[in-house]
Write an enzyme that holds these catalytic residues in place. Structure first.
Site, PDB file in Angstrom:
ATOM      1  N   ASN B   7       0.938  -1.295   0.098  1.00  0.00           N
ATOM      2  CA  ASN B   7       0.136  -0.035   0.140  1.00  0.00           C
ATOM      3  C   ASN B   7       0.939   1.296   0.087  1.00  0.00           C
ATOM      4  O   ASN B   7       1.676   1.368   1.112  1.00  0.00           O
ATOM      5  CB  ASN B   7      -1.043   0.096   1.318  1.00  0.00           C
ATOM      6  CG  ASN B   7      -1.854   1.270   1.296  1.00  0.00           C
ATOM      7  OD1 ASN B   7      -1.307   2.189   0.819  1.00  0.00           O
ATOM      8  ND2 ASN B   7      -3.083   0.863   1.771  1.00  0.00           N
ATOM      9  N   GLU B  35      -3.910   1.850  -2.763  1.00  0.00           N
ATOM     10  CA  GLU B  35      -4.019   3.164  -2.560  1.00  0.00           C
ATOM     11  C   GLU B  35      -3.135   4.000  -3.532  1.00  0.00           C
ATOM     12  O   GLU B  35      -2.430   4.760  -2.990  1.00  0.00           O
ATOM     13  CB  GLU B  35      -3.747   3.416  -1.055  1.00  0.00           C
ATOM     14  CG  GLU B  35      -4.880   3.104  -0.167  1.00  0.00           C
ATOM     15  CD  GLU B  35      -4.897   4.226   0.915  1.00  0.00           C
ATOM     16  OE1 GLU B  35      -5.419   5.113   1.003  1.00  0.00           O
ATOM     17  OE2 GLU B  35      -4.511   3.590   2.006  1.00  0.00           O
ATOM     18  N   ASP B 154      -3.932  -5.005   1.206  1.00  0.00           N
ATOM     19  CA  ASP B 154      -4.077  -4.325   2.447  1.00  0.00           C
ATOM     20  C   ASP B 154      -5.456  -4.727   3.081  1.00  0.00           C
ATOM     21  O   ASP B 154      -6.479  -4.422   2.523  1.00  0.00           O
ATOM     22  CB  ASP B 154      -3.995  -2.778   2.109  1.00  0.00           C
ATOM     23  CG  ASP B 154      -4.338  -1.907   3.589  1.00  0.00           C
ATOM     24  OD1 ASP B 154      -4.364  -2.681   4.525  1.00  0.00           O
ATOM     25  OD2 ASP B 154      -4.342  -1.015   3.487  1.00  0.00           O
ATOM     26  N   ASN B 156      -6.559  -4.403   6.210  1.00  0.00           N
ATOM     27  CA  ASN B 156      -7.128  -3.477   7.261  1.00  0.00           C
ATOM     28  C   ASN B 156      -7.596  -4.129   8.119  1.00  0.00           C
ATOM     29  O   ASN B 156      -8.750  -3.985   8.878  1.00  0.00           O
ATOM     30  CB  ASN B 156      -8.059  -2.550   6.721  1.00  0.00           C
ATOM     31  CG  ASN B 156      -7.438  -1.151   6.050  1.00  0.00           C
ATOM     32  OD1 ASN B 156      -6.472  -0.601   6.991  1.00  0.00           O
ATOM     33  ND2 ASN B 156      -7.719  -0.782   4.891  1.00  0.00           N
ATOM     34  N   ASP B 241      -1.313  -6.258   6.205  1.00  0.00           N
ATOM     35  CA  ASP B 241      -1.101  -6.686   4.831  1.00  0.00           C
ATOM     36  C   ASP B 241      -0.581  -8.081   4.683  1.00  0.00           C
ATOM     37  O   ASP B 241       0.282  -8.518   5.251  1.00  0.00           O
ATOM     38  CB  ASP B 241       0.112  -5.640   4.077  1.00  0.00           C
ATOM     39  CG  ASP B 241      -0.347  -4.455   4.355  1.00  0.00           C
ATOM     40  OD1 ASP B 241      -1.060  -3.751   3.326  1.00  0.00           O
ATOM     41  OD2 ASP B 241      -0.118  -3.775   5.276  1.00  0.00           O
ATOM     42  N   ASP B 270       2.787   4.780   4.855  1.00  0.00           N
ATOM     43  CA  ASP B 270       2.553   4.316   6.221  1.00  0.00           C
ATOM     44  C   ASP B 270       2.693   2.667   6.320  1.00  0.00           C
ATOM     45  O   ASP B 270       2.957   2.051   7.256  1.00  0.00           O
ATOM     46  CB  ASP B 270       1.369   4.787   6.835  1.00  0.00           C
ATOM     47  CG  ASP B 270       0.238   4.889   5.911  1.00  0.00           C
ATOM     48  OD1 ASP B 270       0.311   4.746   4.780  1.00  0.00           O
ATOM     49  OD2 ASP B 270      -0.929   5.057   6.625  1.00  0.00           O
ATOM     50  N   HIS B 271       2.505   2.174   4.822  1.00  0.00           N
ATOM     51  CA  HIS B 271       2.746   0.586   4.917  1.00  0.00           C
ATOM     52  C   HIS B 271       4.120   0.423   4.415  1.00  0.00           C
ATOM     53  O   HIS B 271       4.712   0.912   3.520  1.00  0.00           O
ATOM     54  CB  HIS B 271       1.923   0.088   3.758  1.00  0.00           C
ATOM     55  CG  HIS B 271       0.239   0.236   4.513  1.00  0.00           C
ATOM     56  ND1 HIS B 271      -0.416  -0.852   4.932  1.00  0.00           N
ATOM     57  CD2 HIS B 271      -0.519   1.295   4.487  1.00  0.00           C
ATOM     58  CE1 HIS B 271      -1.707  -0.315   5.457  1.00  0.00           C
ATOM     59  NE2 HIS B 271      -1.853   0.864   4.892  1.00  0.00           N
TER      60      HIS B 271
END
Lengths: 278, 278
Positions: B7, B35, B154, B156, B241, B270-271
């Site tokens: 991501n 994303e 991802d 989540n 992930d 951030d991933h």
DNA sequence: GGATATGGGG
DNA sequence: CCCCATATCC
């Protein structure tokens, strides 16, 4: 003594450019910044202080903002027109933070961010002309106490055609309209009689003179290039950042030049520094 | 064969991170991005193509968006749930671009960006659960034609407590609430009978299994750290992930690891990437 | 085109 | 904290 003027278009975004530039230009005694775009509480003073500089700031949120970065302590620091002019005369013209000044070695350095004016005839244009009229009063008062005056900054006016990359639409363009030029010429003529203003012969008698023009008559020297239309790559620039000197200082001036290098960096300001030495 | 999931939180902002990563990880055959946050017309395909990769995209403006970056040509590329499910079943769940899939060497790679869900009980939470329910239908249909399936992305959701840095408020936190975990476990159990789902013994019989957990039982391995609260520096991460593999692929899996390096770069996502090899 | 602010999203 | 979008300013 060297004084530099640089519209950084946000000191927070251009912090490393500014500190790097000071380090590669250690002979600069005072760096005058415009468009710092930050309230005083958020101005990044520490990076300059860690390099040994003193920082004097007069800022606001998002727009305008001026600062003086100096190797030595400055004295008699003044913020805004209101520092020496009547409240009544100043009106709303100090709401935008565009004026800071201080003294070093008997020289008063006045750092200005003249309003842009948007477009001819607009409200902002009228504001620019009103602001310049008040600047004249400010200069008259300043010159009552100082013979050594260096007025520098982003003037948002190119006084001569050769200070612009093109002649196109010059008269109808902001920063080069006849009225702006007349108004600035009148401001710089402070202390000169109407007759003297028309005579080029007595340039050094009174009034303020463009330090850059002491050393060259050449056109094609610019200090600002629009971010748009690849203006810098195509050298479509304007010379709108200036050092205007009182007669005594003008005589002492030894150099005045534009450092184009910072405009070549990644994420540059649209302006580049102009330095005067006297 | 290696497949990576990352991501990138805007492919335009992270373009150099992604191309650099591919160059330092030349064994990766397919990079699954989530994303991407860009409409297809504006996806920066050229930088990948210049490195010899093929680019398959399914994006939208500002939010979501998925892509497959592949060394070899991919076949039977499918965008959205609607590629194989009825319009009626899909409803509005293809409005957000979160699903892209294609085949390489007989393996179907399904790249997902599972909705975040915002907070428990919110409208977005319900959307997430509905989305996962539809994903189950999508997987059932996909598994009718494929025995080699790699579902990655991802999710989540952190399925186990050891996949989160802390136990605090876990049950009330998005990404670790019991309902989300149950729902995802049910999705992954596609093909297994209710009785089998409760038995850990027959993990490989049917359903999809977490490739990462084939190689370690350890906690403390994370793929996402919130930008806030200096989470990365303090290693306050989540493993959200994943690569879920069909039984045949799971047996063939030789490695599955998280590459933390990109999270250390300037302006990181951030991933960070998760890679599986089989 | 690039800076700011504000507001939504994670 | 860091994306995106929109709006204003230059």
């Amino acid at each position: 003594m060297q004084v530099a003027s640089w519209n950084v278009n946000s000191i927070r975004t251009r912090l490393s450019h500014a500190t790097d530039w000071l380090q590669t230009n250690p002979e600069v005694d005072v760096l005058c910044l415009q468009e710092t775009k930050v309230v005083d509480a958020d101005f990044p003073k520490a990076p300059f202080e860690e390099l040994g500089y003193h920082v004097y700031i007069y800022g606001q949120k998002a727009y305008n903002g001026v600062a003086l970065i100096s190797k030595a302590t400055l004295t008699d620091v003044r913020m805004g027109f209101g520092a020496i002019l009547d409240e009544e005369a100043v009106g709303n013209l100090d709401e935008q933070k565009r004026v800071i000044s201080a003294v070093l070695d008997g020289v008063r350095i006045l750092n200005l961010y003249v309003p842009n004016g948007s477009s001819i005839g607009s409200e902002k244009y009228e504001y620019k002309l009103r602001w310049l009229a008040l600047l004249k009063q400010y200069l008259i008062k300043t010159l009552e106490e100082t013979t050594k005056l260096n007025v520098c900054g982003d003037f948002n006016i190119a006084l001569e055609n050769k200070d612009i990359y093109t002649d196109e639409k010059r008269d109808k363009h902001i920063m080069s309209s006849p009225k702006e030029r007349e108004t600035l010429r009148d401001v710089l003529a402070v202390g000169r009689s109407p007759m003297e203003r028309d005579s080029l012969s007595d340039l050094l008698g009174v009034g303020l003179a463009d330090a850059f023009r002491k050393f060259t008559d050449e056109g094609g020297h610019f200090s600002w290039w629009d971010y748009r239309a690849a203006s810098f790559r195509r050298n479509m620039g304007w010379r709108i950042d200036h050092h205007y000197l009182s007669p005594e200082l003008y005589e002492q001036a030894t150099r005045c030049w534009i450092d184009v290098e910072p405009r070549k960096l990644e994420k540059p300001s649209d302006h580049t520094p102009v330095i005067v030495e006297y």
